[in-house]
Structures are given as structure tokens and as C-alpha cells.
Motif scaffolding. Structure first.
Motif, mmCIF file in Angstrom:
data_model
loop_
_atom_site.group_PDB
_atom_site.id
_atom_site.type_symbol
_atom_site.label_atom_id
_atom_site.label_comp_id
_atom_site.label_asym_id
_atom_site.label_seq_id
_atom_site.Cartn_x
_atom_site.Cartn_y
_atom_site.Cartn_z
ATOM 1 N N UNK A 56 -7.371 -3.721 -0.538
ATOM 2 C CA UNK A 56 -8.111 -5.001 -0.236
ATOM 3 C C UNK A 56 -9.289 -5.106 -1.103
ATOM 4 N N UNK A 57 -10.176 -4.162 -1.223
ATOM 5 C CA UNK A 57 -11.242 -4.362 -1.945
ATOM 6 C C UNK A 57 -10.820 -4.523 -3.465
ATOM 7 N N UNK A 58 -9.775 -4.019 -4.057
ATOM 8 C CA UNK A 58 -9.324 -4.344 -5.411
ATOM 9 C C UNK A 58 -8.832 -5.846 -5.589
ATOM 10 N N UNK A 59 -8.132 -6.366 -4.564
ATOM 11 C CA UNK A 59 -7.855 -7.951 -4.592
ATOM 12 C C UNK A 59 -8.717 -8.849 -4.079
ATOM 13 N N UNK A 90 -8.959 4.216 4.057
ATOM 14 C CA UNK A 90 -7.400 3.576 4.445
ATOM 15 C C UNK A 90 -7.097 3.161 3.107
ATOM 16 N N UNK A 91 -5.784 3.249 2.781
ATOM 17 C CA UNK A 91 -5.348 2.945 1.448
ATOM 18 C C UNK A 91 -5.321 1.232 1.567
ATOM 19 N N UNK A 92 -5.041 0.711 2.688
ATOM 20 C CA UNK A 92 -5.040 -0.854 2.752
ATOM 21 C C UNK A 92 -6.197 -1.413 2.408
ATOM 22 N N UNK A 93 -7.386 -0.748 2.923
ATOM 23 C CA UNK A 93 -8.831 -1.318 2.588
ATOM 24 C C UNK A 93 -9.139 -1.099 1.118
ATOM 25 N N UNK A 150 -22.796 1.762 1.598
ATOM 26 C CA UNK A 150 -21.719 2.098 2.519
ATOM 27 C C UNK A 150 -20.320 2.298 1.576
ATOM 28 N N UNK A 151 -20.083 1.153 1.055
ATOM 29 C CA UNK A 151 -18.767 1.388 0.121
ATOM 30 C C UNK A 151 -18.960 2.203 -0.843
ATOM 31 N N UNK A 199 -12.300 -9.618 2.092
ATOM 32 C CA UNK A 199 -13.319 -8.977 1.671
ATOM 33 C C UNK A 199 -14.196 -8.212 2.607
ATOM 34 N N UNK A 200 -14.229 -8.665 3.939
ATOM 35 C CA UNK A 200 -14.868 -8.113 5.095
ATOM 36 C C UNK A 200 -14.198 -6.896 5.555
ATOM 37 N N UNK A 201 -12.685 -7.250 5.536
ATOM 38 C CA UNK A 201 -11.842 -6.321 6.084
ATOM 39 C C UNK A 201 -11.626 -5.147 5.191
ATOM 40 N N UNK A 202 -11.943 -5.388 3.689
ATOM 41 C CA UNK A 202 -11.869 -4.117 2.786
ATOM 42 C C UNK A 202 -13.130 -3.333 3.211
ATOM 43 N N UNK A 203 -14.352 -4.100 3.095
ATOM 44 C CA UNK A 203 -15.631 -3.460 3.141
ATOM 45 C C UNK A 203 -16.081 -2.647 4.287
ATOM 46 N N UNK A 204 -15.388 -3.172 5.532
ATOM 47 C CA UNK A 204 -15.512 -2.448 6.724
ATOM 48 C C UNK A 204 -14.680 -1.549 6.940
#
Length: 214
Positions: A172-175, A166-169, A78-79, A200-205
Motif C-alpha cells: 500500500x505504501x508503494x501504491x 505486514x506485506x499489505x502495508x 516511524x515508517x 496512505x494512512x493505512x500503509x503508514x499506520x
């Protein structure tokens, strides 16, 4: 000849299932850390003593871990699908590395501790057994593959910056992959480790939600 088009409905189900997996896989890890009755970020004998002291609750957490593992591969798909739409080459490299997390490069030390405790082994003996299984076997070097998998997700986050995610996601995936090992290296409380997996969950989702609808 009449053709019945069913692809959109199937694709819609698949999209929703992939998004669900992208959330469930890391969320299961976060839940296991946040609600674990033992000290999940400890090392060596202190960790073993803590787990053995709460041995009766371990089967539940092992099933939670199994749920995370079962949904990890579709979560990576998915990601990766979204990230590759931004930067195809970088996304592909990230996907290949991220899949390393799904490969069984070694035994589950928690299962070894559980089995040793059920067999009546004392903590020092169990600790030597776990250490030998982790460091003494020919493929022990593959234990560092976990960090390669995390790097893969960092690359997916970078690739996703140019996608519809979204840029924030993406950020978040980088961090998040950098935050995950910190809890163990710094011996932080379980809550800190769980919080890293929540990021990580927020980034992945968040990234998975950008999957195309058709």
C-alpha cells in the motif's frame, strides 16, 4: 549502587506516539479532502472561487493542515525506522527524500487566497498573484520537491517489504504515493483524493505498528 531501569516504559510511550503520528498526519489530510466544503481538486480561478465562497470554513481546515504538518516528521521517523530494518540503505534514501515533504519550499497558496480575499482582491487578481508566487519566484522549481517526497515513501514501502511490517502495508505504501497526484492531474472529485490519502494512512499506520516494542 541500585539502578532503576525506566527505558522500556519510555520506549513504549515513544512507540505509541510515533504510531499515532504515522496515522494522524495522513489521516488529517484525508479528512480535510473528504469533508472540505470547497472543491479541493480544482485548479486556477474555479478553485479560488470555490474557496472564497466558503471562506468562513477555511480557518478550521487550516488548523487541520497544521496538525498534519506537526505530526509529519515523527510519522516519517516511524515508517523509516521499520523500513530501514528491512533494507538499511534503501530505507535511508527513502527517509531523506520523504523528509522533503516537511520542508517549507514555498508559500501555502490557500493562505495566500484567504489573505487576498480578506483584503478585498478579486478572483482574477488573486489568481495572478498565486500563479506568480507558484511559478515566478526564483525557487519555484522546488515546487516539484513534493513528488520527490512521494518517491521517498515509495522507496520506504519497497524497503519495508523485507521488514516485520505486514506485506499489505508495504505494498500500500508503494501504491499510495502514485494515487495521490492522480486526483489533481485528472481533476477527480475530492472523494477520490481523500481515498488516496486513506490508503496512505493505512500503509503508514500498518508499517508503524511493526515498530519494536523495546
Amino acid at each position: 549502587m541500585t539502578t532503576v531501569e525506566t527505558t522500556p516504559a519510555t520506549t513504549g510511550f515513544t512507540r505509541n506516539a510515533l504510531i499515532a503520528c504515522a496515522i494522524v498526519s495522513p489521516l488529517a489530510v484525508a479528512a480535510a479532502l473528504l469533508f472540505a466544503p470547497f472543491d479541493a481538486t480544482a485548479e486556477g480561478e474555479p478553485y479560488i472561487r470555490s474557496l472564497v465562497a466558503n471562506l468562513g470554513s477555511y480557518p478550521l481546515w487550516s488548523w487541520v493542515g497544521a496538525l498534519s504538518t506537526a505530526t509529519l516528521i515523527p510519522a516519517v521517523f516511524a515508517v523509516s525506522k521499520v523500513a530501514r530494518s528491512g533494507r538499511p540503505v534503501l530505507g535511508l534514501v527513502g527517509m531523506v527524500l520523504a523528509f522533503i515533504l516537511a520542508l517549507p519550499f514555498g508559500m501555502n497558496n490557500d493562505d495566500v487566497i484567504y489573505a487576498a480575499a480578506k483584503a478585498g482582491l478579486d478572483v482574477p487578481t488573486t489568481n495572478r498573484l498565486v500563479t506568480e508566487l507558484s511559478d515566478g519566484v526564483p525557487t519555484a522549481v522546488l515546487g516539484f520537491s513534493f513528488f520527490l517526497g512521494l518517491i521517498g515513501f515509495v522507496l520506504l514501502g519497497v524497503a519495508a517489504l523485507r521488514s516485520a511490517a505486514p506485506t499489505w502495508a508495504s505494498i500500500a505504501m508503494i501504491v499510495a504515493p502514485f494515487l495521490i497526484p492522480v486526483a489533481w492531474l485528472a481533476q477527480l472529485p475530492d472523494a477520490a483524493a481523500g481515498a488516496a490519502w486513506l490508503v496512505f494512512t493505512a500503509a503508514s499506520g500498518g508499517i508503524a505498528l511493526a515498530l519494536p516494542r523495546h
